[in-house]
Design an enzyme around this catalytic site. Structure first.
Site, PDB file in Angstrom:
ATOM      1  N   CYS A   1      48.995  26.014  38.152  1.00 42.21           N
ATOM      2  CA  CYS A   1      49.463  25.150  37.079  1.00 42.21           C
ATOM      3  C   CYS A   1      48.709  23.820  37.123  1.00 42.21           C
ATOM      4  O   CYS A   1      48.540  23.228  38.181  1.00 42.21           O
ATOM      5  CB  CYS A   1      50.964  24.859  37.115  1.00 42.21           C
ATOM      6  SG  CYS A   1      51.969  26.316  36.886  1.00 42.21           S
TER       7      CYS A   1
ATOM      8  N   ARG B   1      43.428  26.381  37.661  1.00 44.06           N
ATOM      9  CA  ARG B   1      44.722  26.334  38.351  1.00 44.06           C
ATOM     10  C   ARG B   1      45.740  27.312  37.759  1.00 44.06           C
ATOM     11  O   ARG B   1      46.832  27.469  38.280  1.00 44.06           O
ATOM     12  CB  ARG B   1      45.307  24.910  38.282  1.00 44.06           C
ATOM     13  CG  ARG B   1      44.413  23.869  38.912  1.00 44.06           C
ATOM     14  CD  ARG B   1      45.030  22.492  38.771  1.00 44.06           C
ATOM     15  NE  ARG B   1      46.243  22.383  39.532  1.00 44.06           N
ATOM     16  CZ  ARG B   1      46.317  22.029  40.808  1.00 44.06           C
ATOM     17  NH1 ARG B   1      45.215  21.745  41.464  1.00 44.06           N
ATOM     18  NH2 ARG B   1      47.476  21.962  41.420  1.00 44.06           N
TER      19      ARG B   1
ATOM     20  N   TRP C   1      50.382  28.964  35.554  1.00 47.75           N
ATOM     21  CA  TRP C   1      50.297  30.190  36.351  1.00 47.75           C
ATOM     22  C   TRP C   1      51.751  30.586  36.597  1.00 47.75           C
ATOM     23  O   TRP C   1      52.475  29.872  37.303  1.00 47.75           O
ATOM     24  CB  TRP C   1      49.564  29.930  37.671  1.00 47.75           C
ATOM     25  CG  TRP C   1      49.297  31.180  38.441  1.00 47.75           C
ATOM     26  CD1 TRP C   1      48.227  32.011  38.286  1.00 47.75           C
ATOM     27  CD2 TRP C   1      50.076  31.728  39.512  1.00 47.75           C
ATOM     28  NE1 TRP C   1      48.310  33.057  39.171  1.00 47.75           N
ATOM     29  CE2 TRP C   1      49.433  32.912  39.940  1.00 47.75           C
ATOM     30  CE3 TRP C   1      51.264  31.354  40.143  1.00 47.75           C
ATOM     31  CZ2 TRP C   1      49.924  33.706  40.970  1.00 47.75           C
ATOM     32  CZ3 TRP C   1      51.763  32.146  41.170  1.00 47.75           C
ATOM     33  CH2 TRP C   1      51.089  33.306  41.566  1.00 47.75           C
TER      34      TRP C   1
ATOM     35  N   ASN D   1      54.395  21.466  37.861  1.00 45.25           N
ATOM     36  CA  ASN D   1      53.625  22.340  38.752  1.00 45.25           C
ATOM     37  C   ASN D   1      54.415  22.404  40.060  1.00 45.25           C
ATOM     38  O   ASN D   1      54.675  21.381  40.677  1.00 45.25           O
ATOM     39  CB  ASN D   1      52.234  21.715  38.962  1.00 45.25           C
ATOM     40  CG  ASN D   1      51.468  22.283  40.143  1.00 45.25           C
ATOM     41  OD1 ASN D   1      50.652  21.594  40.728  1.00 45.25           O
ATOM     42  ND2 ASN D   1      51.703  23.513  40.506  1.00 45.25           N
ATOM     43  N   GLY D   2      54.840  23.607  40.434  1.00 47.07           N
ATOM     44  CA  GLY D   2      55.621  23.759  41.666  1.00 47.07           C
ATOM     45  C   GLY D   2      56.748  24.748  41.441  1.00 47.07           C
ATOM     46  O   GLY D   2      56.728  25.507  40.466  1.00 47.07           O
TER      47      GLY D   2
ATOM     48  N   GLU E   1      35.995  40.119  53.379  1.00 50.52           N
ATOM     49  CA  GLU E   1      35.678  39.178  52.306  1.00 50.52           C
ATOM     50  C   GLU E   1      34.928  39.874  51.164  1.00 50.52           C
ATOM     51  O   GLU E   1      35.187  39.614  49.982  1.00 50.52           O
ATOM     52  CB  GLU E   1      34.851  38.008  52.886  1.00 50.52           C
ATOM     53  CG  GLU E   1      34.391  36.962  51.901  1.00 50.52           C
ATOM     54  CD  GLU E   1      35.529  36.259  51.141  1.00 50.52           C
ATOM     55  OE1 GLU E   1      36.702  36.417  51.500  1.00 50.52           O
ATOM     56  OE2 GLU E   1      35.207  35.578  50.149  1.00 50.52           O
TER      57      GLU E   1
ATOM     58  N   LYS F   1      36.240  39.971  47.342  1.00 55.97           N
ATOM     59  CA  LYS F   1      35.455  39.525  46.181  1.00 55.97           C
ATOM     60  C   LYS F   1      35.397  40.631  45.140  1.00 55.97           C
ATOM     61  O   LYS F   1      35.586  40.401  43.954  1.00 55.97           O
ATOM     62  CB  LYS F   1      34.013  39.160  46.581  1.00 55.97           C
ATOM     63  CG  LYS F   1      33.814  37.906  47.357  1.00 55.97           C
ATOM     64  CD  LYS F   1      34.033  36.621  46.605  1.00 55.97           C
ATOM     65  CE  LYS F   1      35.427  36.149  46.644  1.00 55.97           C
ATOM     66  NZ  LYS F   1      36.042  35.496  47.671  1.00 55.97           N
TER      67      LYS F   1
ATOM     68  N   GLU G   1      38.943  41.224  43.461  1.00 59.13           N
ATOM     69  CA  GLU G   1      39.538  40.143  42.671  1.00 59.13           C
ATOM     70  C   GLU G   1      38.806  39.881  41.364  1.00 59.13           C
ATOM     71  O   GLU G   1      39.433  39.472  40.395  1.00 59.13           O
ATOM     72  CB  GLU G   1      39.737  38.855  43.479  1.00 59.13           C
ATOM     73  CG  GLU G   1      38.516  38.119  43.897  1.00 59.13           C
ATOM     74  CD  GLU G   1      38.809  36.915  44.800  1.00 59.13           C
ATOM     75  OE1 GLU G   1      39.926  36.381  44.784  1.00 59.13           O
ATOM     76  OE2 GLU G   1      37.886  36.507  45.532  1.00 59.13           O
TER      77      GLU G   1
ATOM     78  N   HIS H   1      39.552  56.916  61.822  1.00 56.57           N
ATOM     79  CA  HIS H   1      40.983  56.948  62.140  1.00 56.57           C
ATOM     80  C   HIS H   1      41.832  56.940  60.867  1.00 56.57           C
ATOM     81  O   HIS H   1      42.942  56.427  60.862  1.00 56.57           O
ATOM     82  CB  HIS H   1      41.341  55.761  63.040  1.00 56.57           C
ATOM     83  CG  HIS H   1      40.594  55.785  64.333  1.00 56.57           C
ATOM     84  ND1 HIS H   1      40.780  56.767  65.285  1.00 56.57           N
ATOM     85  CD2 HIS H   1      39.623  54.974  64.812  1.00 56.57           C
ATOM     86  CE1 HIS H   1      39.970  56.543  66.309  1.00 56.57           C
ATOM     87  NE2 HIS H   1      39.253  55.458  66.047  1.00 56.57           N
TER      88      HIS H   1
ATOM     89  N   LYS I   1      43.328  29.455  41.387  1.00 54.59           N
ATOM     90  CA  LYS I   1      42.449  28.939  42.439  1.00 54.59           C
ATOM     91  C   LYS I   1      43.241  28.280  43.558  1.00 54.59           C
ATOM     92  O   LYS I   1      42.906  28.396  44.722  1.00 54.59           O
ATOM     93  CB  LYS I   1      41.507  27.916  41.800  1.00 54.59           C
ATOM     94  CG  LYS I   1      40.561  27.246  42.770  1.00 54.59           C
ATOM     95  CD  LYS I   1      39.281  27.985  42.818  1.00 54.59           C
ATOM     96  CE  LYS I   1      38.332  27.491  43.870  1.00 54.59           C
ATOM     97  NZ  LYS I   1      37.681  28.596  44.567  1.00 54.59           N
TER      98      LYS I   1
HETATM   99  C1  G6P Z   1      43.775  31.489  46.381  1.00 53.44           C
HETATM  100  C2  G6P Z   1      42.376  31.643  45.835  1.00 53.44           C
HETATM  101  C3  G6P Z   1      41.444  32.132  46.926  1.00 53.44           C
HETATM  102  C4  G6P Z   1      41.513  31.183  48.120  1.00 53.44           C
HETATM  103  C5  G6P Z   1      42.943  31.004  48.628  1.00 53.44           C
HETATM  104  C6  G6P Z   1      43.048  29.889  49.657  1.00 53.44           C
HETATM  105  O1  G6P Z   1      44.305  32.724  46.665  1.00 53.44           O
HETATM  106  O2  G6P Z   1      42.363  32.569  44.753  1.00 53.44           O
HETATM  107  O3  G6P Z   1      40.115  32.174  46.444  1.00 53.44           O
HETATM  108  O4  G6P Z   1      40.711  31.679  49.146  1.00 53.44           O
HETATM  109  O5  G6P Z   1      43.795  30.649  47.552  1.00 53.44           O
HETATM  110  O6  G6P Z   1      42.718  28.676  49.038  1.00 53.44           O
HETATM  111  P1  G6P Z   1      42.348  27.369  49.828  1.00 53.44           P
HETATM  112  O7  G6P Z   1      42.194  26.324  48.772  1.00 53.44           O
HETATM  113  O8  G6P Z   1      43.492  27.076  50.736  1.00 53.44           O
HETATM  114  O9  G6P Z   1      41.089  27.619  50.577  1.00 53.44           O
END
Ligand code: G6P
Length: 616
Positions: A2, A27, A74, A100-101, A489, A493, A496, A512, A611
């Site tokens: 948000c 956001r 969001w 936001n929250g 990772e 990627k 997502e 396994h 984000k």
């Molecule tokens: C969200 C984002 C990720 C990020 C994670 C942690 O899930 O979509 O891309 O890695 O938060 O965010 P931070 O700002 O704490 O690194």
């Protein structure tokens, strides 16, 4: 998670708010809305979907005025509907609020308000807050002043459990905006004849460089000319005006098709920036003054915990391997969401690092506070210098990577891994690593940016590979040791941004269970550089090939074995095992990027994600 922007001043509010919302869209982008004081009446426009939809609506039904608040959502409580979009009104229909929250006790509060005759238009927790403030304002009676609105906010917030960054506009108090924060960020922007509220400075840098990062329990009131900041408990609250050095170029895509691509290509520079001024050839070590620890304190560290969420947790996992290898200190990684509720028995001399690009992730912040409560020295590895984690930690190391706007983290991962390597070097050098070994590590670190540039030059080759496999419904990512976290990772990627199901595993775990999924339709990506476990990886690749699974390998330049057994190979320059994650991550970022673009996905704003996750 948000984004909020509020404007009061000399210009028309709508263009300023829409511009700010576009910059805050990372956001959240489920819906967006504005409330504008148009003449003596507040006009509200809201619509599900992106800011572009709201802009369309505002073209059809304009709103003119120089005071307004706005929000990009969001969704947490209540589905993605126009009714659940912010701003929300109170019972009188005169007060409007963006939030936001999460208001955790909203259900109890709502029940009581309903009993009193309040009616609600949405399923959100936010609307309850709007009603609470409105109720307190109406109950106070008297002149419609700024003081009365601030006092009403104070009364309401004292009843609330949860987190908030909020801005409020009241039709009867026309020259004023009020805002408050607890747990979610809120910045005050000071202009000339105009003032702003925003979740993040990127929304206001086109208008002002002077910002105040509000603290938890601050309540701020803005007029076009002035501002005042008080505390929730009463009395003035101290503040500092910060000069923001972010440029508009930092927060624009430039010639790149997407922020994610721009940020991938920034990595030669951002990895360099993460180590700039932090390497001493003279002492053959890393210099990390921000840790605020003496060599004796550092030597006494018995255990290290690295914690974070999402990509940051993968960088932390690389840190576990790197710091143990370089410094021989036991390291554990914990998801911040688990760590905050775990009561781990830890020795007194435990050092805790919280990794967070945004510095605002709710779980990571809670992990930091829990760690401090237990008396552990708790340090931040953050990108956002003004963030809550950066401010509340006992010290730390900044990434200096510049704003990361693409929702999928890229450059922050390689910056975090660079920093944990510097920590490994520093801790190793005051234990058992000699000068020569220290210098070798420095030389290898300094060679990274040029090597990353060479990998980026293969983008077209990686694009062709991605197109070949983009029809897959499922993909495997496999790696060993330092590159097991990179497998996680790479899978993150891919899923997502392209929505292809992908999972990461240690290569040897294949047999396994995971091997049951291998088929000609399920490609496997093996991260198999020339390291101490290459032969083991090659055996695992053979196991996949024996079951007709296509294999894409990330290998080291000059390796001749991989091309013979794999369907496709992407080469990285040679480097020591402990630095390879910084290089191997990059082709995986490009692989995910090109796949997503080929599939027509919205790379910078993947569905359902945000984000900065400022709720639990
Ligand atoms: C969200 C984002 C990720 C990020 C994670 C942690 O899930 O979509 O891309 O890695 O938060 O965010 P931070 O700002 O704490 O690194």
């Amino acid at each position: 998670m948000c984004g909020i922007i509020g404007y009061i001043g000399k210009s028309q509010a709508v263009p300023v708010l829409l511009d700010g919302l576009r910059r805050l869209e990372y956001r959240g982008y489920d819906s967006a809305g504005v409330a504008i004081l148009d003449g003596g009446k507040v006009e509200v426009r809201k619509r599900i979907g992106r800011i572009a939809n709201l802009a369309e609506l505002l073209k059809e039904k304009p709103a003119a005025g120089q005071i307004g608040i706005s929000h990009t959502r969001w969704a947490t409580h209540g589905g993605v509907t126009d009714a659940n979009a912010h701003p929300h009104a109170d019972q009188s229909g005169k007060l409007f609020l963006c939030h936001n929250g999460v208001i955790e006790n909203y259900a109890v509060l709502k029940e009581a308000l309903v009993r009193e005759g309040h009616t609600f238009q949405s399923q959100t927790d936010t609307e309850v807050l709007a009603h609470l403030v409105g109720k307190a304002y109406d109950a106070a009676g008297g002149e419609p002043t700024k003081g009365r609105l601030i006092e009403a906010l104070r009364v309401a917030l004292k009843q609330v459990v949860g987190t908030y960054g909020i801005v409020i506009l009241h039709q009867d108090v026309p020259g004023v905006l009020v805002g408050a924060r607890r747990g979610s960020p809120l910045v005050l922007g000071i202009g000339k004849g105009e003032n702003f509220f925003a979740s993040d400075v990127s929304a206001i840098i086109a208008y002002t460089r002077d910002a105040i990062y509000l603290k938890d329990y601050d309540i701020a009131a803005l007029t076009a000319e002035e501002f005042e900041i008080t505390s929730l408990v009463g009395g003035a609250s101290g503040f500092e005006v910060t000069k923001v050095d972010m440029t508009e170029e930092d927060v624009s895509k430039g010639d790149y098709a997407h922020f994610m691509l721009k940020e991938i290509y920034e990595q030669p520079a951002t990895v360099l920036d993460a180590m700039r001024g932090r390497l001493s050839r003279e002492e053959a070590t890393a210099v990390l003054g921000g840790l605020e620890m003496t060599p004796t304190e550092l030597r006494n560290v018995e255990r290290i915990i690295l914690t974070g969420c999402g990509t940051a947790s993968h960088a932390a996992m690389v840190g576990e391997y790197v710091i143990e290898a370089l410094a021989h200190i036991p390291v554990e990684i914990e998801f911040a969401s688990e760590f905050r509720y775990r009561n781990m028995p830890l020795p007194t001399n435990t050092l805790v690092f919280c990794l967070s690009q945004s510095g605002e992730t709710a779980d990571t912040l809670a992990a930091l506070r829990e760690s401090q409560r237990k008396g552990h020295k708790t340090l931040g590895i953050c990108n956002n210098v003004a963030s809550t984690i950066a401010r509340e930690s006992d010290g730390g190391v900044y990434m200096h990577a510049g704003p990361e706007i693409g929702v999928a983290a890229t450059k922050s991962f390689t910056s975090q891994v660079t920093i944990v390597t510097l920590i490994g070097l520093l801790l190793g050098r005051i234990r058992h690593l000699g000068t020569t070994e220290g210098l070798t590590i420095i030389n290898e670190l300094e060679a990274l940016p040029a090597k990353i540039t060479r990998i980026l030059a293969q983008s077209d080759h990686i694009k062709k590979i991605s197109e070949k496999y983009s029809g897959a419904h499922s993909m495997m990512f496999l790696g060993r040791q330092f590159n097991y976290p990179v497998a996680l990772e790479g899978a993150l990627k891919m899923k997502e941004i392209s929505y292809i199901h992908a999972s990461g595993h240690p290569s040897a775990e294949l047999k396994h269970g995971v091997i049951a999924l291998i088929s000609p339709e399920v490609p496997s990506v093996f991260i198999a550089p020339d390291d101490s476990v290459l032969d083991k990886n090659i055996s695992n690749i053979e196991e996949v090939k024996a079951r007709k699974g296509p294999v894409i390998a990330i290998g080291t330049e000059g390796n001749t074995k991989l091309a013979k057994i794999c369907d496709d190979v992407i080469y990285i320059p040679a480097c020591p095992d402990y630095l390879s994650p910084i290089l191997t991550a990059i082709p995986l970022q490009l692989l995910a990027y090109h796949t997503a673009v080929h599939l027509g996905c919205d790379v910078d704003k993947p569905r359902n994600l945000a984000k900065s996750v400022t709720v639990e």
